[in-house]
Motif scaffolding. Structure first.
Motif, short mmCIF file in Angstrom:
data_model
loop_
_atom_site.label_atom_id
_atom_site.label_comp_id
_atom_site.label_asym_id
_atom_site.label_seq_id
_atom_site.Cartn_x
_atom_site.Cartn_y
_atom_site.Cartn_z
N THR A 312 46.83 30.16 44.24
CA THR A 312 45.89 30.80 45.46
C THR A 312 45.72 32.02 45.00
OG1 THR A 312 46.69 29.15 46.84
CG2 THR A 312 45.61 30.88 47.63
N ARG A 313 44.33 32.59 44.88
CA ARG A 313 44.14 33.73 44.65
C ARG A 313 43.43 34.58 45.81
NH1 ARG A 313 43.54 34.27 39.00
NH2 ARG A 313 43.71 32.16 38.10
N ARG A 314 43.87 35.53 46.15
CA ARG A 314 43.09 36.39 47.40
C ARG A 314 42.13 37.37 46.82
NH1 ARG A 314 42.93 36.38 52.08
NH2 ARG A 314 43.03 38.77 52.33
N PHE A 315 41.19 37.40 47.70
CA PHE A 315 40.12 38.55 47.51
C PHE A 315 39.46 39.14 48.87
CE2 PHE A 315 39.54 35.01 44.18
CZ PHE A 315 39.24 35.85 43.23
N GLU A 316 39.67 40.22 48.80
CA GLU A 316 39.24 41.12 50.09
C GLU A 316 38.11 41.85 49.59
OE1 GLU A 316 43.53 41.69 52.41
OE2 GLU A 316 42.61 43.40 51.16
N VAL A 317 37.06 41.54 50.56
CA VAL A 317 35.57 42.19 50.08
C VAL A 317 35.61 43.48 51.23
CG1 VAL A 317 33.27 41.87 50.45
CG2 VAL A 317 34.94 40.15 49.43
N GLN A 318 35.52 44.46 50.73
CA GLN A 318 35.15 45.75 51.46
C GLN A 318 34.20 46.70 50.68
OE1 GLN A 318 38.66 47.81 52.68
NE2 GLN A 318 37.64 48.41 54.56
N ASP A 319 33.32 47.16 51.72
CA ASP A 319 32.09 48.07 51.19
C ASP A 319 31.73 47.67 49.81
OD1 ASP A 319 30.39 50.22 50.92
OD2 ASP A 319 32.05 51.61 50.21
N ARG A 320 31.87 47.98 48.74
CA ARG A 320 31.44 47.76 47.44
C ARG A 320 32.69 47.11 46.70
NH1 ARG A 320 27.82 48.25 50.73
NH2 ARG A 320 25.89 49.20 50.42
N SER A 321 33.49 46.68 47.21
CA SER A 321 34.60 46.53 46.07
C SER A 321 35.03 45.05 46.61
CB SER A 321 35.52 47.64 46.32
OG SER A 321 36.47 47.36 47.58
N VAL A 346 39.08 34.24 50.57
CA VAL A 346 38.16 35.32 50.66
C VAL A 346 38.04 35.79 51.96
CG1 VAL A 346 35.93 36.09 49.85
CG2 VAL A 346 36.90 34.23 48.74
N THR A 347 38.32 37.19 52.20
CA THR A 347 38.06 37.90 53.42
C THR A 347 36.91 39.15 53.42
OG1 THR A 347 40.28 37.38 54.09
CG2 THR A 347 39.25 38.98 55.34
N ASN A 348 36.11 39.10 54.32
CA ASN A 348 35.16 40.23 54.70
C ASN A 348 35.81 41.20 55.63
OD1 ASN A 348 33.35 41.89 55.22
ND2 ASN A 348 31.74 40.25 55.96
N LEU A 349 36.33 42.15 54.94
CA LEU A 349 36.73 43.13 55.81
C LEU A 349 35.78 44.05 56.79
CD1 LEU A 349 39.77 44.35 53.39
CD2 LEU A 349 40.10 42.85 55.48
N ASP A 350 34.68 44.04 56.11
CA ASP A 350 33.49 45.06 56.79
C ASP A 350 33.02 44.35 58.04
OD1 ASP A 350 33.56 46.97 54.78
OD2 ASP A 350 32.38 45.81 53.40
N ARG A 351 32.32 45.19 58.73
CA ARG A 351 31.63 44.58 59.80
C ARG A 351 30.18 44.48 59.51
NH1 ARG A 351 33.29 46.22 65.23
NH2 ARG A 351 31.46 44.86 65.51
#
Ligand code: C2O
Ligand code: CU
Length: 429
Positions: A312-321, A346-351
């Motif tokens: 399992t791999r975790r990816f956090e998406v925030q702004d451009r990263s 995969v999580t989108n941390l942005d609004r």
């Protein structure tokens, strides 16, 4: 043409002009023409090659979006073609029937190259009878939808005006045409919808609110067609829908304001969100169509079992990263192993909106915040919209094509975000 058992396509990326609005010539880019490109079609098991020539004044690439193929043939940012140069990828088609597409992928300029008009369909067929309308251009019609903004002189405006999601245009083009219409001659018509926009999310519906069948997602047919009255597509995603028409009737496929999830107010895209996309006009007598099949067979080799997932791999998406890092052409972010089944969380941390596109594989959405996905996400996907503050668990298997030296990309398909660094590289070893 087929040469020595290889189906060979030719694509030349070139400059041109298109009449997007009546009486105005707009400078555009296209493959083998002024804008967009030819539909390429090939069958599972077939060996294909594409002779790509770059007649543009700047370097570009051509990426086969949704295609399972070796990374060196993928057309990502490492396979640049200089002006005047050529590139000839070759591979064997090895995936179920699906609506794929191709477009440039030069790092930092992808938004601009796609926006200027470089995109085309790549339809994969397989020997499995689907029972769906399948006469190309008659009752099986590719439909690419793109929004543009034109200045007073008819030139494409490229400035996103500081909008965080990228450029949102007020002119919607369908297969490169404003005010597109289709003469329907059959009881059922299958539309292969592609969101070829750089930023805009669409919610496709029929203007009369009627339902239709959603039969396929990015990577192929849904296990069961899903009856619905709308389908949301973010940039890069595809949906095949089947619409029933009565003789001498008319309706219009429209795009309405999409539900983007829990976005902050400035990202709700504003007011001008309803666009006519394609007027459907049925003739007085329609050729009979077979009913939409209730189930589609999945070939045993194409099924992926979540119980096989060892990684399992975790990816956090925030702004451009992604996980706090922006794209670096010289850094490999993830290494996966041939034969492994993996879950990517995969999580989108942005609004604000993002989406998530993985090269090489098709994935299955296992759950969204732990809940089963909606029916339209039940099929094979290569791109998925990421609602703000939600976690998507994606199941995928890396079957073959080990190459430690050529990375595949994973990125947001809101192309401004991709260009600004919301992209990572993985190798299969
Ligand atoms: Cu359609 Cu990496 O792109
Ligand atoms: Cu994004």
């Amino acid at each position: 043409t087929v040469v020595d058992g290889i189906r060979v396509f030719e694509l030349t990326a070139q400059e041109g002009t298109s009449e997007l609005l009546p009486g105005v010539r707009t400078p555009t880019w296209g493959f083998n023409g002024d804008m967009l490109g030819p539909t390429l079609r090939a069958s599972r098991g077939e060996r294909v090659a594409v002779k790509v020539a770059n007649a543009l004044p700047e370097p570009t690439t051509v990426h086969w979006h949704g295609m399972h193929l070796p990374a060196a043939m993928d057309g990502g940012p490492h396979q640049m073609i200089e002006p005047g140069g050529t590139w000839r990828p070759e591979w064997t088609i090895d995936q179920p029937a699906a609506t794929l597409w191709y477009h440039p992928h030069p790092h930092g300029s992808t938004e601009e190259h796609v926006y200027r008009g470089l995109a085309g369909f790549f339809l994969v067929e397989d020997g499995v009878p689907s029972g769906l309308p399948a006469e190309y251009g008659v009752d099986d019609v590719p439909v690419v939808v793109q929004d543009k903004r034109l200045d007073a002189d008819g030139r494409l405006e490229l400035d996103s005006d500081g909008n965080e999601v990228g450029l949102l245009g007020s002119t919607v083009l369908t297969n490169g045409v404003a005010g597109a219409m289709l003469d329907v001659t059959t009881e059922l018509v299958r539309l292969r919808l592609l969101n070829g926009s750089t930023a805009r999310v669409y919610d496709f519906a029929l203007e009369d609110g009627r339902s239709f069948w959603h039969v396929a997602t990015d990577g192929g047919l849904l296990p069961e067609p899903h009856e619905t009255d709308h389908v949301r597509l973010s940039p890069g995603e595809r949906a095949e829908i089947v619409v029933a028409m009565a003789p001498s009737s008319e309706t219009t496929l429209v795009s309405r304001a999409p539900d983007l999830g829990d976005v902050a107010a400035p990202f709700a895209f504003g007011g001008n969100d309803t666009f006519p996309v394609l007027r459907l006009a049925a003739g007085a007598s329609l050729r009979q169509s077979a009913p939409v099949p209730q189930r589609q067979a999945v070939e045993p080799g194409d099924a992926v079992d979540p119980d096989d997932a060892a990684v399992t791999r975790r990816f956090e998406v925030q702004d451009r990263s992604i996980n706090g890092r922006t794209m670096d052409m010289d850094r490999i972010d993830e290494t996966v192993h041939v034969g492994d089944t993996e879950i990517w969380e995969v999580t989108n941390l942005d609004r604000f909106p993002h989406n998530w596109h993985v090269h090489d594989v098709q994935f299955h959405v296992l759950d969204v915040d732990g809940a089963p996905p909606s029916p339209e996400l039940a099929g094979r996907k290569d791109t998925v919209y990421l609602e703000p503050r939600r976690t998507y668990r994606l199941l995928m298997r890396f079957e073959d094509y080990a190459d430690p030296d050529s990375p595949y990309m994973v990125h947001c398909h809101l192309l401004l975000h991709e260009d600004q660094g919301l992209m990572a590289q993985f190798v299969v070893t």
